[in-house]
Design an enzyme around this catalytic site. Structure first.
Site, PDB file in Angstrom:
ATOM      1  N   GLY A 145      41.981  34.682  42.968  1.00  0.00           N
ATOM      2  CA  GLY A 145      41.269  35.170  41.776  1.00  0.00           C
ATOM      3  C   GLY A 145      39.941  35.868  42.016  1.00  0.00           C
ATOM      4  O   GLY A 145      39.369  35.804  43.087  1.00  0.00           O
ATOM      5  N   GLY A 183      36.992  33.625  43.367  1.00  0.00           N
ATOM      6  CA  GLY A 183      37.113  32.749  44.528  1.00  0.00           C
ATOM      7  C   GLY A 183      38.490  32.121  44.551  1.00  0.00           C
ATOM      8  O   GLY A 183      39.250  32.211  43.589  1.00  0.00           O
ATOM      9  N   THR A 184      38.768  31.461  45.640  1.00  0.00           N
ATOM     10  CA  THR A 184      40.114  30.947  45.833  1.00  0.00           C
ATOM     11  C   THR A 184      40.377  29.717  44.972  1.00  0.00           C
ATOM     12  O   THR A 184      39.504  28.866  44.808  1.00  0.00           O
ATOM     13  CB  THR A 184      40.306  30.558  47.309  1.00  0.00           C
ATOM     14  OG1 THR A 184      39.481  31.418  48.093  1.00  0.00           O
ATOM     15  CG2 THR A 184      41.733  30.712  47.724  1.00  0.00           C
ATOM     16  N   ASP A 207      35.272  35.479  29.369  1.00  0.00           N
ATOM     17  CA  ASP A 207      36.354  36.144  30.089  1.00  0.00           C
ATOM     18  C   ASP A 207      37.709  35.588  29.640  1.00  0.00           C
ATOM     19  O   ASP A 207      38.552  35.255  30.459  1.00  0.00           O
ATOM     20  CB  ASP A 207      36.156  35.957  31.600  1.00  0.00           C
ATOM     21  CG  ASP A 207      37.127  36.830  32.402  1.00  0.00           C
ATOM     22  OD1 ASP A 207      37.464  37.926  31.917  1.00  0.00           O
ATOM     23  OD2 ASP A 207      37.551  36.408  33.491  1.00  0.00           O
TER      24      ASP A 207
END
Lengths: 359, 307
Positions: free
Chosen positions: B18, B21-22, B140
């Site tokens: 994403g 970050g992971t 978001d």
């Protein structure tokens, strides 16, 4: 007796006001899920609001056949609600009055406390008092807000439960708790190097930052607390207490931070007890309106009077010997003219005697 | 992966590289349940963890106390040092297998029933109203971070981390979708909780369409696509102090929303238009949206017989 709740006819005029009755809002207090009620919280909605702290021993019962009893009982939560909303607004604790009551209920629901049994064994009561006293001094020196102190001690109590800290590192832990509380509450932060010099450089910056991470991780970043101070200010506003009573209650409440026995009580109970004790000590004569306001504020504590009395005993004996103790930062702080010299009030020396036997 | 001390999570798979970050799917070794691990790198200066990170994560923890049914559970948080300048904050969330994007994709033709959409929307708005009343904005919102459990329960994810993420995003080259962004964000004007309502409107339309409403390729293109539907706003509605001029866009008129979302009913269309309102101050709030007639009218409900 000055503290006794006013006779019931004092409430009649309000009952007669039909427009006020219409304002009674019986909507459920919970917005989404019904949480299991906790005894000391659900009492807020019990109809027997007329019990006050003085009715602990002698319960008052309504005479049978009193007209309009049920509507009168329904009125009180809405009256209380209006007063609490006003108080929150006055204290600038809310940003939108629309959410005020919800916020107050959230405060009541989410009070957390540390059971006393969980404090580590090697950490004696005296050690804890010395550490808290030192935090109070540093807090004062850094000119932080009062909320920050309450949060710092709350974080300390919880950290002690979760972290294994050697006695030699307790000061560091105390400082980190104050630093984290400041990060959460204050707009101006001291430098870490300044904090290290306040500890005579007994610890390095690196050690302090490592402790910060340890504390944050062990508390899972949960830094919220409902400071007992906020409850105190809300109650005293609802009860229309005098400045002198409020200062003395604030003093007693801060003394509670030093008492390890107080860790086990809820913020709302500590605040209630501090305020009750301050009123008993000062014995101010009240107008009927003042008595009614006090009665309304007391309705919050219905059901927890024995607990309040226990706390009042602890605070009264702490206040009686505060001047002679080694840990006297709070005593000195509240002896200033700005705080109306409350800690030196002669009534505090004999306060325990006012309370009678503790049940 | 560096772990916190006594970190009881065992990574199973990477479920997203994403934008922020992971993300790992992991197993809680104590309960055996799956969790989603999100690692966020934050810069630490000489004064330790940034105040914004401390406050935002503390707020998420506070929200957790209310146990809201439409918000994903935050089960654990820990901080581990990576270097003197960087700390890794790991957020452990409950793992929900499906997001709204796959839920919509998997729905057999002709798509979700109008009742199902209404139920999803009600839950989505409940979650949002809860966040907004706690002064948290999502910023978001999109089908990928709206989770749908196998029981059909909606859970919002990835909220309240905007500032922490923006810290992180400065470090990672990322592409963030513009499709759910409101005009005030695209115009780089000031914004607040109404941003989430705009995104909710876009998602509402998408539930009927099964494809996004506005698929812009750049900020300007996205704005152009929005105006093709809601019309070019009046001069006086254009925010002041933004660099993008209103003159850059053709003077198009609003078209009926049913041209784009033909399956929507009358009250649904009205609510949708109140969500896709250009002026954020005039946009409907989450609380008011829940009171909207769309949620009260029972014409599409199969409860009709029981009433």
């Amino acid at each position: 007796m000055a503290n006794t709740c006013g006779p019931i006819d004092r409430w009649q005029p309000m009952e007669a006001g039909d427009s006020r009755m219409n304002a009674v809002n019986m909507e459920p207090e919970c917005r989404w899920v019904s949480l299991p009620p906790q005894p000391h919280i659900c009492c807020l909605f019990l109809p027997n609001w007329f019990l006050t702290e003085d009715c602990v021993e002698t319960c008052v019962f309504y005479p049978h056949g009193l007209q309009g009893l049920s509507s009168l009982q329904a009125l009180v939560p809405s009256l209380l609600r209006r007063e609490v909303e006003k108080a929150l607004e006055k204290l600038d604790l809310i940003w939108d009055r629309h959410y005020a009551w919800d916020m107050f209920l959230d405060m009541m629901r989410t009070q957390n406390f540390v059971p006393i049994t969980d404090l580590p064994g090697h950490f004696t009561d005296a050690n804890r008092a010395i550490l808290v006293d030192w935090i109070i001094q540093v807090h004062d020196l850094l000119q932080f807000q009062e909320e920050t102190l309450y949060l710092a001690i709350h974080l300390l109590n919880r950290s002690l439960r979760h972290l294994k800290v050697q006695t030699a590192n307790l000061q560091l832990l105390g400082m980190v708790c104050l630093f984290l509380a400041a990060k959460k509450e204050e707009s101006l932060l001291p430098e870490v190097s300044a904090l290290c010099s306040l500890m005579d450089h007994a610890y390095t910056k690196h050690q302090l930052l490592r402790m910060e991470r340890k504390v944050l991780s062990s508390l899972k970043f949960d830094l919220s607390c409902c400071p007992a101070l906020h409850f105190l200010l809300i109650f005293s506003s609802v009860a229309h207490c005098s400045a002198m009573v409020v200062w003395m209650a604030r003093y007693l409440l801060e003394l509670s931070l030093l008492e390890d026995r107080c860790v086990a009580f809820l913020p709302v109970q500590l605040a209630g007890a501090a305020l009750c004790l301050a009123r008993r000590v000062l014995q101010e004569s009240l107008t009927p309106a003042g008595e009614a306001a006090w009665c309304l504020a007391s309705s919050i504590h219905v059901g927890s009077e024995p607990t309040l009395l226990r706390i009042m005993h602890i605070l009264a004996s702490a206040a009686a010997k505060a001047h002679a103790r080694e840990t006297c930062a709070t005593f000195l702080k509240f002896s200033s003219p700005e705080t109306m010299h409350v800690s030196r009030h002669p009534g505090l020396r004999t306060a325990v005697g006012l309370l009678g036997e503790c049940s | 992966m560096a772990h916190c001390t006594s970190f009881p999570y065992e990574p199973v798979a990477e479920i997203g590289g994403g934008a922020y970050g992971t993300v790992y799917k992991a197993r809680d070794t104590e309960s055996g349940k799956f969790v989603a691990l999100k690692n966020v790198r934050v810069q630490t200066d000489q004064n330790g963890l940034p105040v914004s990170t401390v406050r935002e994560v503390a707020l998420l923890k506070r929200l957790e106390q209310f146990d809201h049914p439409n918000v994903v559970r935050l089960m654990d948080v820990c901080a581990t040092p990576r270097s003197d300048q960087e700390t890794k904050v790991t957020l452990v969330f409950e793992h929900v297998d499906q997001d709204l994007k796959t839920y919509l994709e998997k729905a057999p033709a002709p798509g979700l029933s109008s009742d199902r959409i209404k139920d999803l929307m009600r839950q989505l708005l409940c979650g949002l109203a809860f966040l907004h009343s706690n002064q948290v904005m999502h910023r978001d919102l999109k089908p990928e971070n709206i989770l749908v459990t196998s029981q059909g329960q909606v859970k919002l994810a990835d909220f309240g981390l905007a500032k922490i993420y923006s810290c992180h995003m400065a470090l990672t080259p990322v592409v963030v979708t513009l499709w759910y962004r409101p005009p005030e964000v695209l115009l780089q004007s000031t914004y607040a909780t109404p941003v989430d309502i705009w995104s909710t409107g876009c998602i509402f339309a998408e539930m009927f369409r099964r494809k996004p409403l506005f698929c812009g390729e750049s900020e300007m293109d996205q704005l152009g696509k929005i105006f093709e539907v809601i019309g070019l706003p009046q001069e006086e509605e254009w925010p002041t102090g933004v660099t993008v001029s209103r003159k850059n866009f053709p003077a198009v008129k609003a078209r009926p929303i049913t041209d784009f979302v033909p399956e929507i009913n009358e009250q649904g269309a009205k609510l949708l238009m109140q969500m896709l309102t250009f002026d954020p101050l005039k946009r409907i709030s989450a609380l008011n949206a829940l009171e909207h007639l769309y949620f009260q009218d029972e014409e599409t409900s199969n409860q009709d017989e029981t009433l």
